[in-house]
Scaffold this active site. Structure first.
Site, short mmCIF file in Angstrom:
data_model
loop_
_atom_site.label_atom_id
_atom_site.label_comp_id
_atom_site.label_asym_id
_atom_site.label_seq_id
_atom_site.Cartn_x
_atom_site.Cartn_y
_atom_site.Cartn_z
N GLU A 97 14.61 2.30 6.16
CA GLU A 97 15.45 2.74 5.67
C GLU A 97 14.65 3.90 4.44
OE1 GLU A 97 17.88 0.42 4.26
OE2 GLU A 97 19.06 0.67 5.71
N SER A 141 1.01 -1.45 0.15
CA SER A 141 0.07 0.43 -0.23
C SER A 141 0.89 0.77 -0.14
CB SER A 141 -0.70 0.37 1.48
OG SER A 141 -1.34 -1.12 1.86
N GLN A 151 6.82 -5.20 6.89
CA GLN A 151 5.89 -6.93 7.03
C GLN A 151 7.41 -7.65 7.92
OE1 GLN A 151 2.60 -8.11 4.76
NE2 GLN A 151 3.49 -7.25 3.04
#
Lengths: 434, 210
Positions: free
Chosen positions: B138, B113, B157
């Protein structure tokens, strides 16, 4: 000439200039997200409105010279305070981008709520002079002394200054609890409460009279002069000691250890300008901790440090000048008044050893394993995490005075403690989406 | 190595034995545990590159202090946000603190997303067994529009793998980023010896020609 037309012209133009400069600054003109800093911003806006009120209600053309001089004085005071208000702009910025450890900020806000009240707006900012200090209502001198003006802001802004080099020394930050004690004492008139109880005790008033009379005979100074001096010192000492007691109420041993390492290198049994001797402070602090049920825990965690502190407390009754000895003896005799006053203020929010010890043990155990002590089940109380942090620090750096100092150089431990407090606060406030 | 599914993840997270437990704290919402990964949230601390007079960074020659001095630490409390402009880079950290048991390793990946908005959540990617700390992320905005980053938002995740034959860590693996709770700047400067060896090797090779 003071108060003539040209003087007024200068003063009004200067005041308008100061107001415009403040309002032009985006740090003041932009609203702040959330409540942090909101009351301080409104307080600055109240200051500006109060000065504008003064400007609009200046003396008319036919006013007496006295009235004109008074107005000129009030405008000079206003301009000075407006210039001082520029200091508040970095404070407002600091509420958006805190430089103090975020975990410390959260626990300090919790302490402020308990000690001062729910309507407090705490702003924690580094001090250029590397001092710890607290200021409430920084611009009230003008706002409260402007007849006919009503301030919009009713939430108390409290500015807590700390040395920037201490920003991440989380284990030292229970000192903030003492600093907030000053705002609490001010808001709830706690010094007056203690002084009134002393004045109602015949033993105190008799001892006071005897001391004053002896000093009049010994120094040749007037009775009123000596009484005034004694009264001023008594109130100063009561305030400092009350702040220590309030900090113990809400932080327990997590205040005592940094307090000892913070004050004792600066003085031992000497009398400070406004501070009682540290031997007396340590003695009364230990008495209050014992009364609150902390002593067995402290003896378990740091037996050698407690022996050291007991020795310092024992030196509290050493030789002092008559005046200071009187203050010391009376405050020792009335320790229960200090303790009761502090306990009444914190009520059910005082730190309870029975509830905190297991949580502090859990936090210390997790820290030993390098696991962030947020809590394995429910989030741990932030004050228990702080206590567990000290527990781990003493275990790691040694049960001796130098170990307390070394704990403050343990960056990793303090980062873990600060982050754990931050995240336990977030987890406690979090409500999962349904 | 096998990837842990939801049931195994829940078992590992709830294990009473702290030596075997997969610690992800705070896990604000159990729905963060997915079918094959755990969602991680954005923390409150960031490292931004400071504009300086220096021409650039040379990890083989600059000291760690020089590298650190080029970064500015910014704290963004919950409820506030940090705007990341196109082509800008920032180091962040996960909100969650991890403690992996010795028989588990992990991979970190960005959430699609965010990727579709142009935000690349590149990370150190592989998380070693026994790791303790918040992960450094990062973040780069490769899109054309500034993106608001809100602490607490789900941003990455973590896929957990179980090791078949766990081994103790090397000494240098243990100390380099021990229990970080905020984004960590590069520690390449601590590997200066490697740069020196490469330089020496280059000289040796070129002298063969002379």
């Amino acid at each position: 000439m003071v108060g003539d037309a040209l003087d007024f012209q200068l003063l009004l133009a200067s005041a308008r200039h100061e107001i415009a400069t403040l309002l032009d600054d985006p740090r003041l003109s932009t609203g702040l997200p959330g409540k942090r800093g909101g009351a301080l911003r409104d307080h600055v806006l109240d200051l500006i409105a109060a000065v504008e009120h003064r400007m609009a209600h200046g003396p008319g053309g036919g006013a007496s010279q006295r009235a004109r001089s008074a107005f000129a004085r009030s405008m000079r005071q206003s301009i000075g305070v407006l210039q001082g208000a520029h200091a508040a702009l970095p404070w407002l910025e600091a509420t958006r981008r805190p430089s103090v450890n975020l975990g410390s900020l959260y626990v300090t806000e919790e302490w402020a709520r308990i000690l001062v009240g729910t309507d407090v707006d705490l702003v924690v900012v580094p001090d250029p002079e590397f001092m710890y200090a607290t200021t409430s209502w920084p611009f009230s001198a003008v706002i409260n002394e402007t007849p006919g003006f009503t301030a919009r802001n009713t939430r108390r802004p409290v500015v807590l200054n700390y040395p920037l080099s201490d920003a991440d020394r989380v284990l030292l930050h229970p000192i903030f609890a003492h600093e907030l004690g000053h705002a609490s004492v001010d808001e709830h008139h706690l010094v007056d409460a203690v002084a009134t109880e002393l004045d109602n005790d015949p033993a105190f008033t008799t001892a006071l009279e005897d001391t004053v009379n002896a000093m009049v005979a010994g120094t040749g100074l007037a009775q009123t002069q000596i009484s005034g001096m004694l009264r001023g010192l008594l109130l100063d000492w009561i305030e400092e000691l009350l702040c220590d007691h309030l900090a113990i109420e809400i932080a327990g041993p997590a205040f005592m250890w940094p307090f000892a390492l913070f004050v004792l290198p600066h003085g031992y049994g000497e009398v400070g300008r406004e501070h009682p001797p540290n031997t007396l402070r340590v003695r009364l602090a230990l008495e209050h901790l014992a009364r609150r049920g902390w002593r067995p825990y402290m003896d378990r965690i740091a037996p050698e440090i407690m022996v050291w502190l007991d020795g310092i407390a024992g030196d509290a009754t050493g030789a002092l000048d008559r005046l200071f000895a009187f203050l010391r003896d009376q405050l020792l005799a009335h320790a229960n008044v200090l303790q009761d006053t502090a306990s009444r203020r914190t009520g059910a929010d005082a730190l309870d050893p029975a509830a905190m010890e297991p949580a502090a043990d859990e936090a210390a155990g997790l820290l030993e394993r390098l696991i962030l002590p947020v809590g394995l089940g429910n989030p741990l109380d932030s004050r228990a995490i702080l206590l567990g942090g000290w527990q781990r620090a003493i275990a790691e750096h040694g049960d001796h005075p130098a170990g307390l100092v070394e704990a403050l150089t343990d960056r990793r431990l303090q980062e873990l403690v600060g982050k754990a407090i931050e995240l336990s606060t977030v987890a406690s406030a979090w409500k999962p989406a349904k | 190595m096998t990837v842990l599914g939801r049931e195994d993840l829940e078992h590992a997270i709830d294990d009473d034995d702290l030596d075997r437990r997969l610690v992800i704290t705070p896990l604000l919402d159990r729905t963060q545990i997915g079918r094959g990964a755990v969602d991680l949230r954005l923390g409150t601390e960031f490292l931004l590159l400071r504009r300086t007079q220096r021409p650039g960074l040379h990890p083989g020659k600059d000291s760690q202090q020089e590298v650190d001095d080029m970064q500015e630490r910014v704290v963004v409390p919950f409820g506030d946000e940090l705007w990341l402009h196109p082509r800008h880079f920032v180091l962040a950290a996960t909100l969650e603190y991890l403690a992996l048991p010795d028989d588990m390793a992990a991979y970190v990946v960005g959430r699609s997303s965010w990727g579709r908005l142009g935000l690349i959540v590149a990370t150190a990617v592989f998380v070693h067994p026994g790791f303790r700390g918040c992960l450094t992320l990062e973040l780069v905005n490769e899109g054309d529009s500034p993106i608001a980053l809100s602490p607490g938002i789900r941003i990455a995740q973590l896929a957990i793998h179980r090791l078949e034959n766990p081994a103790p860590p090397h000494e240098d693996e243990e100390e380099k980023y021990l229990a970080p709770v905020r984004p960590q700047p590069s520690r390449l400067a601590s590997e200066r010896e490697n740069f020196k060896r490469l330089e020496a090797l280059g000289e040796k090779l070129s002298s063969r020609l002379g």
